[in-house]
Design an enzyme around this catalytic site. Structure first.
Site, PDB file in Angstrom:
ATOM      1  N   LYS A  34      -0.771  -4.376  -3.261  1.00 38.66           N
ATOM      2  CA  LYS A  34      -2.065  -3.844  -2.815  1.00 38.66           C
ATOM      3  C   LYS A  34      -2.182  -2.409  -3.314  1.00 38.66           C
ATOM      4  CE  LYS A  34      -5.726  -3.243  -0.025  1.00 38.66           C
ATOM      5  NZ  LYS A  34      -5.995  -1.798  -0.127  1.00 38.66           N
TER       6      LYS A  34
ATOM      7  N   SER B 113       0.814  -1.215   0.000  1.00 33.72           N
ATOM      8  CA  SER B 113       0.000   0.000   0.000  1.00 33.72           C
ATOM      9  C   SER B 113       0.852   1.272   0.000  1.00 33.72           C
ATOM     10  CB  SER B 113      -0.965  -0.042   1.189  1.00 33.72           C
ATOM     11  OG  SER B 113      -1.981   0.908   1.045  1.00 33.72           O
TER      12      SER B 113
ATOM     13  N   ASP C  14      10.442   5.797  -9.906  1.00 28.40           N
ATOM     14  CA  ASP C  14      10.047   6.537 -11.102  1.00 28.40           C
ATOM     15  C   ASP C  14      10.825   7.841 -11.258  1.00 28.40           C
ATOM     16  OD1 ASP C  14       8.231   4.613 -11.830  1.00 28.40           O
ATOM     17  OD2 ASP C  14       6.496   5.626 -10.966  1.00 28.40           O
TER      18      ASP C  14
END
Length: 723
Positions: free
Chosen positions: A514, A489, A500
C-alpha cells in the site's frame, strides 16, 4: 421425494435422447412450485424500483470531474472504460453469477458501451436500471430457495455424482432461467450437506436456511436509492484504483467503517465483499486482535447478541452490519464467520468477542529480550514490537510534555534495552497496518543521522521529500526488521528506509504494497476518498504494489493471492523515480548468503517451521479445490479427511508446547469453544518467527566479529561506518 426430485433422479440415469426433456420438466416443475408457494406466503410484497435523485446526479458530475483532474492516475472516459465499469458493477451486484442469466445480460449490450459518457454528465438511470433488474432477480432466486426448503430438505437426493463450483466469479453466466434453477438446487444441497456434516439435524437446517433466505429477501425489498448510487459510484471510482471510493452521507459519518478508538465495538475494519461483509484488518490492541481468533479475509455470516438468536447478515448493507456489531462496552457479540482458509463457504466457526474501546496504551510499543549462544559467545537480543504508528494528537496539541507516540515510546524502550546490555535489536512490524506518516519518518530518524526518509509524488509529478532533521541517533547497533503481508503503509516506509540505508536486514514475507495517499473531499452529497499521491523509497522505487521484499524470507499462512495490493483490481502499478542522496551504513553482500544458509539449515530441522510448512501446504491444497461433491458419501469422506488433518496439526502444536494431545476432533472443538468463551486467548510466549529474528541477529554478530578479525581496520571501518 417431490415430483421435481423424482424427475431429476430419473434425469440423472436417463439416456442422452431423453435428457433434454427431463431437464425442461424438472426446471418447469420446480419453478412452478416455487412461484405457487411463494404467492401464498408473500403475495403482498412487490419490489419498488429505486430511482436517482437530483443530488445524486450532481454528486456524480463532481466525482467525475475530481477523478479526471485530480486523481493520481490519468484515465480518460473511453468506451473501454464503459465496459470496465459495467463489468465491475456486475461484479459488485452479482459477483458469483448466481442471480443474472446471459439472457439478462444481453438486454444491456447497448448500454454497456455508453456508461462512460452517461456518468460524465450525471445520467444515472442506466446504472439504476441494472440495479433494479438485479434486485428483482435476487428476489426471484430467494423465493425459489424458500420454496425448495419449504418442501422439506429430505426431498433432496444426495446419492448422485454431482459437484458444485466453489468460486463462480470467473464462470460463464447461466444461459437462462432453467439453468439457474438447477444451479440453485445445487447451492441448497451444498448448504444442507455442510450443516449435516457439522452435526445439525434436518429441522435445524431447514430453520437456519429459511431464516437466512427470509432475511436476505427482506433486505432486497428494502433497497434504497442510496444503495444503488453508492454501488454504482464505487464501480466507477474503482476504475482509477481500489482505494478511491464514494461515501454516502451515512457512511461518511463512519469514515472507513472503522470500529476503533472512541467507538465501542470489536476493533476491526470491514468492507463489502459481494454478499458478505469481510474483515480487512484488525486494529492493534483492539478486542478482536486481543481475542486472537478473527483474521483478515474472514467473512461474516451471522451476528449474535448475548441471549439472543443469531441474525444472518448475508446480503446486508455494510453500515447495517457495523451497527449490529457495535454495542455497549463489556457486552459480548458472537460472529459466525467463514474463515479465510476455509475450503468452501459452507464451513463456518463462531467467535465470541467482548466489546470495548481501543485504548492508546494497548497499541503501544513493547519490549522483550532473547538470550542466545553462538560460537561460544552469549548474546542478548532486544525485541521491540510496534503494533501501529500512533500519536496522541490531543495531548500533543495541549502541550503535554509526556504525550505518547511511537517514536517517543520506542526511544525509551531502546534506552531500557541498552541498559540491559543487549547486543542487537529486532523491530517487529508484523501485522502493523500503518498509521501516522510523521511517526514513520521520525522512527527512521532514531536509527540514522540526518537524511531523507520517503518521497511523495503527486498527480502533477511534483515530488516532496520528507527528512529526518534530528542529527542524534538513538541506536546505532545491528538491526533486524520483521515484516509480513499485513505490514502496510507506514510500516513499509520504515522497513524500506532501513533496507535502503543498509541500516538493517528485513526478515519475513513480502509486505502489503500500500504505497498511495488518499484525501477525503466533500461533495454536495456524501464524500469522495481519492488517491492523490504515491510513496517512493529514498532509492527511488515505489512501495506501491510490490511492497518491501525481505532480505531473508519466512513463509506465511497468509494467501498472497487474496490479501495484498497486488491482489486488488485496478491497483496502481509499481514504478520508480530518481533516488535521493542517502548514506549506506552497511554492505550486507559479504554475509547475506551465509545468513540465508544458516537460516535455511535451522528451518530444515525446526519442528515449528515444519509444522508451519505443513499448515501452509494444507491451506494451499484447500484453496486449490475448485469444486466440492454433492454426493453424501463422497463429501463425508472428504470432510473427515480434512478434519483428521486439522486434528493432526493441532496435536502437533500441542506437543511442541508440552501439552497433552486431543483424543478426538470433538475434544478439539470443545477446547476451541472454551477458548472463545474465555474471551482472552492471547499467548504471551515469544513465537518462533521472533526467535528466528534473534537467531539471524546472533549470526550477524558472530559474522561481524569474524569479518573484523580478517579485515584491516581501514577495510572494516569503510564497510561498517556506524557499527
Amino acid at each position: 421425494m417431490t415430483i421435481a426430485e423424482r424427475i431429476m433422479a430419473r434425469h440423472s440415469s436417463a439416456n442422452t435422447s431423453r435428457s433434454g426433456i427431463c431437464k425442461a420438466l424438472t426446471v418447469a416443475l420446480l419453478f412452478t412450485a416455487a412461484t405457487g408457494l411463494q404467492a401464498k406466503m408473500d403475495d403482498a410484497r412487490v419490489y419498488e424500483p429505486v430511482a436517482p435523485t437530483i443530488d445524486q446526479a450532481r454528486a456524480n458530475i463532481l466525482i467525475a470531474r475530481q477523478l479526471q483532474f485530480t486523481h493520481f492516475r490519468d484515465l480518460g472516459m473511453s468506451d473501454e472504460l464503459s465496459g470496465d465499469v459495467f463489468d465491475a458493477y456486475l461484479e459488485y451486484l452479482d459477483g458469483q453469477r448466481i442471480y443474472l442469466t446471459q439472457e439478462d445480460l444481453n438486454k444491456f449490450d447497448r448500454v454497456k458501451t455508453q456508461l462512460g459518457s452517461a456518468l460524465k454528465t450525471g445520467q444515472l438511470q442506466p446504472g439504476f436500471d441494472i440495479y433494479n433488474l438485479v434486485q428483482q432477480r435476487v428476489i426471484d432466486r430467494l423465493r425459489f430457495a424458500l420454496n425448495l426448503v419449504g418442501q422439506g430438505i429430505d426431498q433432496l437426493d444426495f446419492n448422485r455424482n454431482e459437484s458444485i463450483l466453489l468460486d463462480r466469479s470467473d464462470a460463464s453466466w447461466e444461459a437462462d432461467q432453467q439453468a439457474l434453477d438447477e444451479l440453485w438446487v445445487k447451492r441448497i444441497k451444498n448448504a444442507v450437506l455442510a450443516q449435516r456434516l457439522n452435526g445439525a439435524d434436518d429441522e435445524t437446517i431447514e430453520d437456519n436456511l429459511q431464516r437466512r433466505y427470509e432475511g436476505q429477501l427482506k433486505r432486497a425489498y428494502q433497497a434504497r436509492s442510496e444503495d444503488a448510487f453508492q454501488a454504482y459510484m464505487n464501480a466507477f471510482t474503482g476504475m482509477w484504483d481500489p482505494h478511491t471510493s464514494y461515501f454516502s452521507p451515512r457512511t461518511s459519518e463512519n469514515f472507513n467503517i472503522n470500529m476503533s478508538l472512541s467507538l465501542e465495538g470489536i476493533g476491526a475494519v470491514l468492507q463489502s465483499d459481494n454478499e458478505y461483509t469481510k474483515v480487512v484488518r484488525l486494529v492493534p490492541g483492539g478486542p478482536a486482535s486481543k481475542q486472537g481468533q478473527l483474521q483478515p479475509a474472514d467473512r461474516i455470516v451471522s451476528v449474535t447478541q448475548e441471549d439472543e438468536k443469531a441474525v444472518n447478515v448475508i446480503g446486508w448493507r455494510l453500515d447495517e452490519v457495523v451497527d449490529l456489531i457495535r454495542g455497549p462496552r463489556n457486552s459480548v457479540v458472537t460472529l459466525e464467520v467463514i474463515p479465510a482458509n476455509a475450503s468452501d463457504e459452507t464451513i463456518t466457526k463462531a467467535i465470541a468477542i467482548k466489546r470495548d474501546e481501543v485504548k492508546l496504551e494497548e497499541q503501544s510499543a513493547s519490549k522483550d529480550v532473547i538470550e542466545l549462544e553462538r560460537g561460544g559467545s552469549d548474546y542478548k537480543i532486544g525485541v521491540i514490537t510496534i503494533p501501529t504508528f500512533y500519536a496522541d494528537f490531543q495531548a500533543m496539541q495541549a502541550g503535554d510534555p509526556n504525550y505518547k507516540s511511537t517514536t517517543r515510546d520506542v526511544r525509551k524502550l531502546i534506552a531500557e534495552l541498552e541498559q540491559d546490555g543487549v547486543n542487537g535489536l529486532v523491530i517487529d512490524l508484523r501485522n502493523n497496518g500503518g498509521g501516522a506518516l510523521h511517526e514513520a519518518n521520525d522512527l527512521v530518524g532514531l536509527f540514522i543521522d540526518q537524511g531523507p526518509t520517503v518521497q511523495i509524488r503527486n498527480a502533477n509529478n511534483d515530488v516532496q521529500v520528507l527528512n529526518d532533521e534530528d542529527p542524534s541517533i538513538a541506536y546505532d547497533g545491528p538491526l533486524v526488521v520483521l515484516t509480513n503481508r499485513m505490514s502496510a503503509s507506514a510500516s513499509e516506509i520504515f522497513a524500506g528506509a532501513i533496507q535502503d540505508y543498509g541500516r538493517g536486514l528485513v526478515v519475513g514475507s513480502q509486505t502489503f504494497g500500500k504505497g498511495t495517499v488518499q484525501a477525503v473531499r466533500p461533495l454536495n452529497h456524501g464524500q469522495l476518498k481519492i488517491t492523490q499521491s504515491k510513496f517512493y523509497r529514498v532509492s527511488g522505487g515505489s512501495t506501491q504494489h510490490k511492497g518491501v521484499i525481505p532480505d531473508i524470507e519466512i513463509p506465511s499462512r497468509i494467501d498472497k493471492k487474496r490479501i495484498g495490493e497486488d491482489a486488488l483490481d485496478h491497483a496502481l502499478p509499481w514504478d520508480q523515480i530518481e533516488a535521493v542522496p542517502h548514506t549506506r551504513y552497511f554492505d550486507f553482500s559479504g554475509i547475506i548468503d551465509e545468513l540465508r544458509k544458516r537460516h535455511d539449515e535451522r528451518f530444515a530441522t525446526s519442528p515449528e517451521f515444519g509444522l508451519l510448512q505443513q499448515e501452509i501446504d494444507f491451506l494451499k491444497k484447500q484453496r486449490e479445490m475448485d469444486s466440492v461433491s454433492l454426493n453424501m458419501d463422497e463429501r463425508k469422506n472428504q470432510h473427515e479427511q480434512i478434519e483428521r488433518t486439522r486434528l493432526t496439526i493441532a496435536n502437533a502444536r500441542r506437543e511442541l508446547r508440552g501439552e497433552a494431545p486431543f483424543e478426538s476432533l470433538e475434544e478439539l472443538e470443545d477446547w476451541q469453544d472454551q477458548q472463545a468463551a474465555d474471551l482472552d486467548t492471547t499467548d504471551d510466549e515469544l513465537d518462533f518467527v521472533i526467535r528466528e529474528g534473534g537467531d539471524i541477529m546472533a549470526d550477524m554478530l558472530e559474522l561481524d566479529q569474524h569479518m573484523a578479525s580478517i579485515l584491516t581496520p581501514q577495510q572494516y571501518a569503510a564497510q561498517t561506518p556506524t557499527q
